[in-house]
Enzyme design. Structure first.
Site, PDB file in Angstrom:
ATOM      1  N   ALA A  64       0.852  -1.194   0.000  1.00 39.34           N
ATOM      2  CA  ALA A  64       0.000   0.000   0.000  1.00 39.34           C
ATOM      3  C   ALA A  64       0.884   1.239   0.000  1.00 39.34           C
ATOM      4  O   ALA A  64       2.036   1.199   0.429  1.00 39.34           O
ATOM      5  CB  ALA A  64      -0.884  -0.027   1.232  1.00 39.34           C
ATOM      6  N   GLY A 107       0.644  -5.275   0.555  1.00 42.01           N
ATOM      7  CA  GLY A 107      -0.370  -5.344  -0.501  1.00 42.01           C
ATOM      8  C   GLY A 107       0.187  -5.911  -1.796  1.00 42.01           C
ATOM      9  O   GLY A 107      -0.556  -6.457  -2.606  1.00 42.01           O
ATOM     10  N   GLU A 110      -0.022  -9.553  -1.349  1.00 42.21           N
ATOM     11  CA  GLU A 110      -1.453  -9.892  -1.454  1.00 42.21           C
ATOM     12  C   GLU A 110      -1.913  -9.840  -2.912  1.00 42.21           C
ATOM     13  O   GLU A 110      -2.718 -10.657  -3.352  1.00 42.21           O
ATOM     14  CB  GLU A 110      -2.274  -8.932  -0.582  1.00 42.21           C
ATOM     15  CG  GLU A 110      -2.008  -9.168   0.906  1.00 42.21           C
ATOM     16  CD  GLU A 110      -2.580  -8.081   1.801  1.00 42.21           C
ATOM     17  OE1 GLU A 110      -2.382  -6.885   1.483  1.00 42.21           O
ATOM     18  OE2 GLU A 110      -3.225  -8.416   2.801  1.00 42.21           O
ATOM     19  N   GLU A 130       3.473  -5.484   7.183  1.00 40.64           N
ATOM     20  CA  GLU A 130       2.558  -4.466   7.709  1.00 40.64           C
ATOM     21  C   GLU A 130       2.756  -4.228   9.206  1.00 40.64           C
ATOM     22  O   GLU A 130       2.667  -3.102   9.700  1.00 40.64           O
ATOM     23  CB  GLU A 130       1.098  -4.872   7.469  1.00 40.64           C
ATOM     24  CG  GLU A 130       0.647  -4.779   6.030  1.00 40.64           C
ATOM     25  CD  GLU A 130       0.852  -6.054   5.234  1.00 40.64           C
ATOM     26  OE1 GLU A 130       1.675  -6.901   5.648  1.00 40.64           O
ATOM     27  OE2 GLU A 130       0.184  -6.204   4.194  1.00 40.64           O
TER      28      GLU A 130
END
Ligand code: CO8
Length: 256
Positions: A64, A107, A110, A130
Site C-alpha cells: 500500500a 499489498g 497480497e 505491515e
C-alpha cells in the site's frame, strides 16, 4: 507515462505492468482503480485468454502507498470501501500469472496471491511487513497466505514481517516456479502462451472450480467439479479436442 501499462504481446495475452518505480510500485488508490478497471475489462472481453501481472524487472510492488495512508483515520479507510477495487482482480474469470521480480511486500504480496500462478525470480522476496508499520494485512494476507502455506508458516511471516526469499516461497507453496531473474517475464509469457492455446472455457471452469472448492466441503467441491466437467461437454472445444486426439491432428480451440 501511465503508472499502470496495458500491453498485448500476443492476440490472446494481456500484460498489466505496474510502472511507479520512484515509489517502488506502491499501490496508491489511482493505481488500484486502474488495476480494477483493467481486470474488469479483460475479464469481460472475448479475446483475452490469459493475463500476466508484473511490476517490471526490479520490483513487483512494495505494498500500500504509505505516504497516502499515514494520516488517514479509520472512518476514512472504511469509507474507501477498498474491497470494491480488489474484487475485480479476485473475481477475474481469466487465468492470471504474476511475474515477480524483486520485492512483493504487504499489498504487493497480497496482489500476487490474487493471481493463479506465480513465477518468481531467484532474487525475489515475498513478505507481509505491515506489522512493522503498526498495522496488519488488509487485502487477504491473513486468509490467502494461510490457505496457501498453512497456519504455522503463515503466522511466522505475518507476526515477524520477515522477508521470504523466492526459493523458500517455492518450497512452502507461495510460488509456482522460480527461475533466473532475467527469465521471469519470458517464462510467464511461455506459460501464458501454453494456456492461451488451450480451450478457454475449460480453463475458466478449472479456475472457478478450484477457487470455489477451496472454501467448501470436499463433497460440495466434488459436486461443483462434476457439474463443471459435465458442462464442458456442451462446448465445441470438447468435441474438437477429443476428435483431434483420435484423428491424430492438432486441435484448434475457439472458446465456444
Ligand atoms: N509506499 C509509499 N512509498 C514507498 C513505499 C510504500 N509502500 N515503499 C517505498 N516507497 C518509496 C520510499 O518512500 C522512497 O521514496 P523517496 O525516494 O521519495 O524517499 C522510494 O519509494 C524508494 O524507497 P526505498 O529507498 O526504501 O527503496 P529501497 O529499494 O531501498 O527499498 C523496499 C525497497 C524494501 C520495498 C522499501 O521501500 C520498503 O520496505 N517499503 C515499504 C514496504 C512495506 O512496509 N510495505 C507494506 C505497506 S502496508 C500494506 O501494504 C498494507 C496492505 C493493506 C491493503 C492493501 C492496500 C493496497
Amino acid at each position: 507515462m501511465s503508472e499502470v501499462i496495458l500491453e498485448r504481446p500476443h492476440e490472446h495475452i494481456a500484460v498489466i505492468r505496474l510502472n511507479r518505480p520512484e515509489a517502488r510500485n506502491a499501490l496508491s488508490l489511482p493505481v488500484r482503480q486502474t488495476l480494477a478497471t483493467h481486470f474488469t475489462d479483460l475479464g469481460n472481453d472475448d479475446i483475452t485468454r490469459c493475463i500476466i501481472l508484473t511490476g517490471g524487472e526490479k520490483i513487483f510492488a512494495a505494498g500500500a502507498d504509505l505516504r497516502d495512508m499515514v494520516e488517514r483515520t479509520a472512518v476514512e479507510m472504511f469509507a474507501r470501501r477498498s474491497e470494491k477495487l480488489w474484487r475485480p482482480i479476485a473475481e477475474c474469470p481469466k487465468p492470471v500469472i504474476a511475474a515477480v521480480n524483486g520485492y512483493a511486500l504487504g499489498g504487493g504480496c497480497e496482489l500476487a496471491m490474487h493471481c493463479d500462478i506465480i513465477v518468481a525470480g531467484e532474487g525475489a522476496n515475498f513478505g507481509q511487513p505491515e506489522v512493522k508499520v503498526g498495522i496488519m494485512p488488509g487485502a487477504g494476507g491473513t486468509q490467502r497466505l494461510v490457505r496457501a502455506i498453512g497456519k504455522f508458516r503463515a503466522m511466522k511471516i505475518l507476526m515477524t514481517g520477515d522477508l521470504v526469499p523466492a526459493r523458500d516461497a517455492l518450497a512452502m507453496g507461495l510460488a509456482s516456479e522460480v527461475v533466473a531473474d532475467t527469465e521471469v517475464f519470458d517464462r510467464a509469457l511461455a506459460i501464458a502462451k501454453t494456456i492461451a492455446a488451450l480451450p478457454p472455457l475449460a480453463i475458466m471452469q478449472i479456475k472457478e472450480t478450484v477457487l470455489a472448492g477451496e472454501d467448501s466441503s470436499l463433497e460440495a467441491g466434488l459436486m461443483l467439479e462434476r457439474k463443471a466437467f459435465q458442462l464442458l461437454f456442451a462446448t465445441n472445444d470438447q468435441k474438437e479436442g477429443m476428435r483431434a486426439f483420435l484423428e491424430k491432428r492438432k486441435p484448434e480451440f475457439e472458446g465456444k
